[in-house]
Design a protein around this motif. Structure first.
Motif, PDB file in Angstrom:
ATOM      1  N   GLU A   7       0.930  -1.219   0.132  1.00 53.37           N
ATOM      2  CA  GLU A   7       0.100  -0.040  -0.075  1.00 53.37           C
ATOM      3  C   GLU A   7       0.709   1.195  -0.039  1.00 53.37           C
ATOM      4  O   GLU A   7       0.114   2.507  -0.271  1.00 53.37           O
ATOM      5  CB  GLU A   7      -0.927   0.003   1.222  1.00 53.37           C
ATOM      6  N   LYS A  11       0.395   5.275  -1.461  1.00 51.05           N
ATOM      7  CA  LYS A  11      -0.124   5.768  -0.118  1.00 51.05           C
ATOM      8  C   LYS A  11      -0.737   7.338  -0.126  1.00 51.05           C
ATOM      9  O   LYS A  11      -1.965   7.639   0.610  1.00 51.05           O
ATOM     10  CB  LYS A  11       0.963   5.774   0.964  1.00 51.05           C
ATOM     11  N   LEU A  16      -7.175   2.113   1.816  1.00 53.71           N
ATOM     12  CA  LEU A  16      -7.293   0.798   1.927  1.00 53.71           C
ATOM     13  C   LEU A  16      -8.522   0.207   0.898  1.00 53.71           C
ATOM     14  O   LEU A  16      -8.603  -0.676   0.350  1.00 53.71           O
ATOM     15  CB  LEU A  16      -7.308   0.225   3.218  1.00 53.71           C
ATOM     16  N   ASP A  19      -7.759   0.685  -2.348  1.00 54.35           N
ATOM     17  CA  ASP A  19      -6.612  -0.340  -2.951  1.00 54.35           C
ATOM     18  C   ASP A  19      -7.151  -1.719  -3.088  1.00 54.35           C
ATOM     19  O   ASP A  19      -6.909  -2.468  -3.990  1.00 54.35           O
ATOM     20  CB  ASP A  19      -5.581  -0.396  -2.021  1.00 54.35           C
TER      21      ASP A  19
END
Length: 290
Positions: A7, A11, A16, A19
């Protein structure tokens, strides 16, 4: 070998949830979850939602990133509050890992974090003893959660453990089934611009738990650092040499893209993750790793 995404790569422009969706769509087999991005996710979502995603997705978790050690950690001279903070971070990652079916945790050796910078000035033998002590104690806790610890050497001069041989000596001394390596091509290169990766063949092959496949931009020595990482189809690292030596160990596990390049963070996350997958897959195919 299996394709994985870390990740850190997007970033600064992603989260999350994004992703997970984009890595599933791109075709990655695994994702390495950053602890800070996991904490942010859980402010808006539940752990049950994350568990449900991995139960229904082909994408699976591989490693929590990362626990950054300091020399006094878990020693008699450790600061109780500092120890509690880092231990809570570790236990948080372990608890979530158990829930979602993750079995690996990246562990980074002590780094020089003086605001003024400069190289790590600690004693090598003390560093060896500190890392053996810490990994041994964390191993006992991790075993309860069915977690394997992935010790990551970092090659730049702020790191206390810079070479494969130094890391290997530590892992052999710890001598625990659930303590091994994550080898990062750029972190190895950072130790004197090393592009001969034959030393990979000297370690115990079953101790290689994870791999990061990354190159770096060509910059003056004083500018080299984690923010100069780039995808593996360009840059100064001999990725083919790295992969060929890795193949000789018999490794067939995950290979992950991990950059900290702020230029990537200026892009849309779907573009970053798509390119991460394409460049990784191409390089692994070229070297007959998949």
């Amino acid at each position: 070998m299996k394709l994985s995404y870390n990740e850190a790569t997007a970033k600064g422009c992603s989260d999350l949830l994004t992703d997970l969706e984009l890595c599933e769509k791109a075709g990655f087999d695994y994702i390495e979850i950053r602890l800070d991005m996991l904490e942010e996710y859980l402010r808006k979502h539940t752990l049950e939602e994350l568990v449900r995603f991995f139960k229904t997705s082909r994408l699976k978790p591989h490693a929590m990133n990362a626990l950054y050690l300091y020399p006094e950690f878990l020693s008699d001279s450790d600061d109780p509050e500092k120890q509690k903070e880092l231990m809570n971070e570790f236990l948080f990652g372990c608890e979530v890992s158990r829930a979602i079916g993750n079995h690996y945790f990246i562990i980074v050796p002590p780094l020089q974090r003086d605001p003024l910078g400069g190289p790590f000035i600690g004693d090598k033998e003390k560093t060896f003893a500190d890392c053996v002590r810490i990994l041994g104690k964390l191993s006992d806790i991790a075993e309860f959660y069915d977690i394997n610890l992935c010790f990551e050497l970092v090659g730049f001069n702020r790191s206390s453990v810079r070479s494969i041989s130094e890391a290997d000596r530590i892992i052999r001394a710890v001598n625990r089934k659930n303590v091994g390596f994550v080898f990062d091509s750029y972190n190895i290169y950072l130790n004197g611009k090393l592009n001969d990766f034959s030393e990979l063949q000297a370690v115990e092959p079953d101790k290689i738990f994870a791999v990061h496949l990354i190159s770096g931009l060509e910059v003056p020595d004083e500018e080299m650092g984690q923010d100069k990482r780039c995808f593996c189809d360009r840059g100064v690292v001999d990725i083919d040499n790295f992969l060929q030596n890795l193949k000789k160990t018999g490794y067939e596990g995950m290979v992950s893209v991990e950059t900290f390049n702020p230029d990537y963070w200026k892009q849309a996350p779907q573009l970053v993750i798509h390119e991460a997958f394409q460049t990784l897959e191409k390089k692994l195919l070229e070297n007959k790793c998949i």
